[in-house]
Design an enzyme around this catalytic site. Structure first.
Site, short mmCIF file in Angstrom:
data_model
loop_
_atom_site.label_atom_id
_atom_site.label_comp_id
_atom_site.label_asym_id
_atom_site.label_seq_id
_atom_site.Cartn_x
_atom_site.Cartn_y
_atom_site.Cartn_z
N GLY A 1 -4.29 -3.09 14.92
CA GLY A 1 -2.83 -2.70 14.59
C GLY A 1 -2.85 -1.60 13.78
O GLY A 1 -3.70 -0.72 14.05
N CYS A 2 -2.08 -1.47 12.99
CA CYS A 2 -1.87 -0.24 12.15
C CYS A 2 -3.11 -0.03 11.26
O CYS A 2 -3.75 -0.89 10.57
CB CYS A 2 -0.66 -0.43 11.18
N PHE A 3 -3.78 1.23 11.49
CA PHE A 3 -4.91 1.37 10.89
C PHE A 3 -5.04 1.48 9.29
O PHE A 3 -6.06 1.46 8.74
CB PHE A 3 -5.62 2.90 11.50
N TRP A 4 -3.91 1.45 8.63
CA TRP A 4 -3.84 1.68 7.12
C TRP A 4 -4.14 0.28 6.72
O TRP A 4 -5.23 0.06 5.87
CB TRP A 4 -2.40 1.61 6.77
N ALA B 1 -5.92 -2.12 8.70
CA ALA B 1 -7.16 -2.25 9.13
C ALA B 1 -8.39 -1.50 8.31
O ALA B 1 -9.50 -2.17 8.10
CB ALA B 1 -7.34 -1.74 10.57
#
Length: 417
Positions: A31-34, A36
């Site tokens: 999902g959103c790499f922030w 992750a």
């Protein structure tokens, strides 16, 4: 020569290292790499986590390229394979094994959602494991199969995670790196399944709300999660001052109370679900400070069609037809959605206009807005708590203010002292 050496040194100091001696790396999409990046950086033995893009057809991409291609894919204008938002996880095998890294990966998101993760929808948010060697692929498949057994036992569907050799990795822009470190209240769309990997200690499940403590007729339940900044913001901006007639309860569980029914699975927090007769009738997912939008959502369910016309379409009731025109008991007139005080009876007077009239609002209860509709120049009155339209204010009222707050009685609720 000196200038060239300085330039090279500067590049070495500012660019990320391609590899670190004695470490191993693997690229993961969840999902959103922030979010992750934050989750994987917390794993002991992980020495670096870098946000990036991988798995697509294009060799070189940036954030806007990925978003633009995803829009084209959704509209049926491209059959190209898009990149996924990923994190490159570099770890010390002497401190943590690849299997342990992947266990953290599986447990930190929901790998059964296909091209989405929580609120984030699109192939760029797919779950993925991109490997550097056949040995990594074998471990990825083995851990996937083991985790699938645990998910199946918990009632989840098949894992949709793409497992493939790493292709076309691109480091994300500088502002995406360590995003949640730099922006602690930033968006993190990850939500795990709360299912432990086989052999790992099961996380204690949050207690499900008891139906006996709730109002079966009508109840709002806010489904929250730990470490959810938007949940905290919703609490601070809405729940802490809750005075609506609708009872509200909060929970970190993902299930409805026993005997109650959710319309569909939850996939992001906070999610506000309105139940009537123990069944979901409406939900509001996510919160980013749009308080008026939340109250409008709730109001659409609570108010009558006539009230909605006034509150949300700046309508006006016909004179002498609205509620509370002759109400004189000591008490307070409140917002029909939020329950926030607006006017007190001791500020009410007979204006003869056909609408409830007041010379003074409760302090901080209203906001004023210029209204040039219908060829007139007037000052509109709105509720400060919900933003709904109440009426208008004129300069022909009695002392001590000289104001006449001309209010639609149908968008007032009365609470006697």
């Amino acid at each position: 020569m000196y200038k060239i050496t300085s330039l090279l040194l500067g590049l070495l100091l500012t660019a990320p290292l391609a590899a670190m001696a004695g470490t191993e790396s693997i690229v993961l999409g969840m999902g959103c790499f922030w979010g992750a990046e934050k989750r994987m950086a917390e794993v002991p033995g992980v020495v670096d986590v870098e946000s990036g893009y991988a798995g697509g057809d294009a060799k070189r991409v940036g954030y806007r390229d990925v978003l633009s291609l995803e829009r084209a894919i959704q509209r049926g204008r491209s059959d190209q394979r898009n990149h996924a938002e990923v994190v490159k996880v570099t770890f010390d095998p002497g401190e943590v094994s690849l299997k342990e890294v992947l266990i953290a990966f599986w447990e930190s998101h929901d790998p059964t959602q296909g091209d989405r993760q929580g609120n984030d929808v699109g192939s760029n948010y797919r779950s993925a494991v991109y490997t550097n060697a056949s040995e990594q692929r074998a471990v990825a498949i083995a851990t996937r199969d083991a985790y699938q057994e645990a998910l199946t036992a918990a009632g989840y569907g098949p894992i949709t995670t793409e497992i493939a050799p790493l292709k076309h990795y691109n480091r994300a822009e500088r502002y995406h790196q360590d995003y949640l470190v730099k922006n602690p209240n930033g968006y993190c769309g990850l939500g795990s399944t709360d299912v432990a990997y086989p052999g790992e200690p099961q996380r204690p499940k949050p207690a499900v709300l008891s139906a006996a403590d709730l109002s079966r007729e009508r109840q709002l339940i806010v489904f929250e999660a730990k470490d959810c900044p938007f949940c905290e913001r919703f609490r601070a901006e809405v729940l802490d001052d809750w005075s609506s007639e609708v009872p509200v309860a909060t929970t970190e569980a993902t299930e409805a109370p026993a005997g109650w029914e959710l319309g569909k699975a939850l996939f992001a927090t906070p999610t506000m679900v309105l139940f009537e007769d123990g069944r979901e009738v409406s939900r509001y997912t996510g919160y980013k400070g749009d308080k008026a939008r939340f109250w409008k959502w709730l109001g659409q369910r609570l108010l009558t069609p006539e009230q909605r016309r006034i509150a949300f379409e700046q309508g006006t009731e016909r004179p002498f037809t609205g509620s509370h025109l002759d109400e004189t008991r000591p008490g307070v007139f409140v917002d029909p959605i939020t329950g926030a005080p607006l006017f007190r009876t001791d500020a009410k007077f007979k204006s003869g206009t056909g609408w409830p009239s007041f010379f003074q609002p409760v302090e901080g209860a209203i906001t004023l807005h210029e209204d040039n509709a219908h060829g007139m120049r007037r000052i509109e009155v709105r509720s400060a708590s919900s933003g709904i339209h109440l009426g208008h204010v004129f300069n022909d009222g009695p002392a001590p203010t000289g104001k006449r707050y001309c209010i639609n009685g149908n968008v007032l609720a009365f609470v006697p002292d």
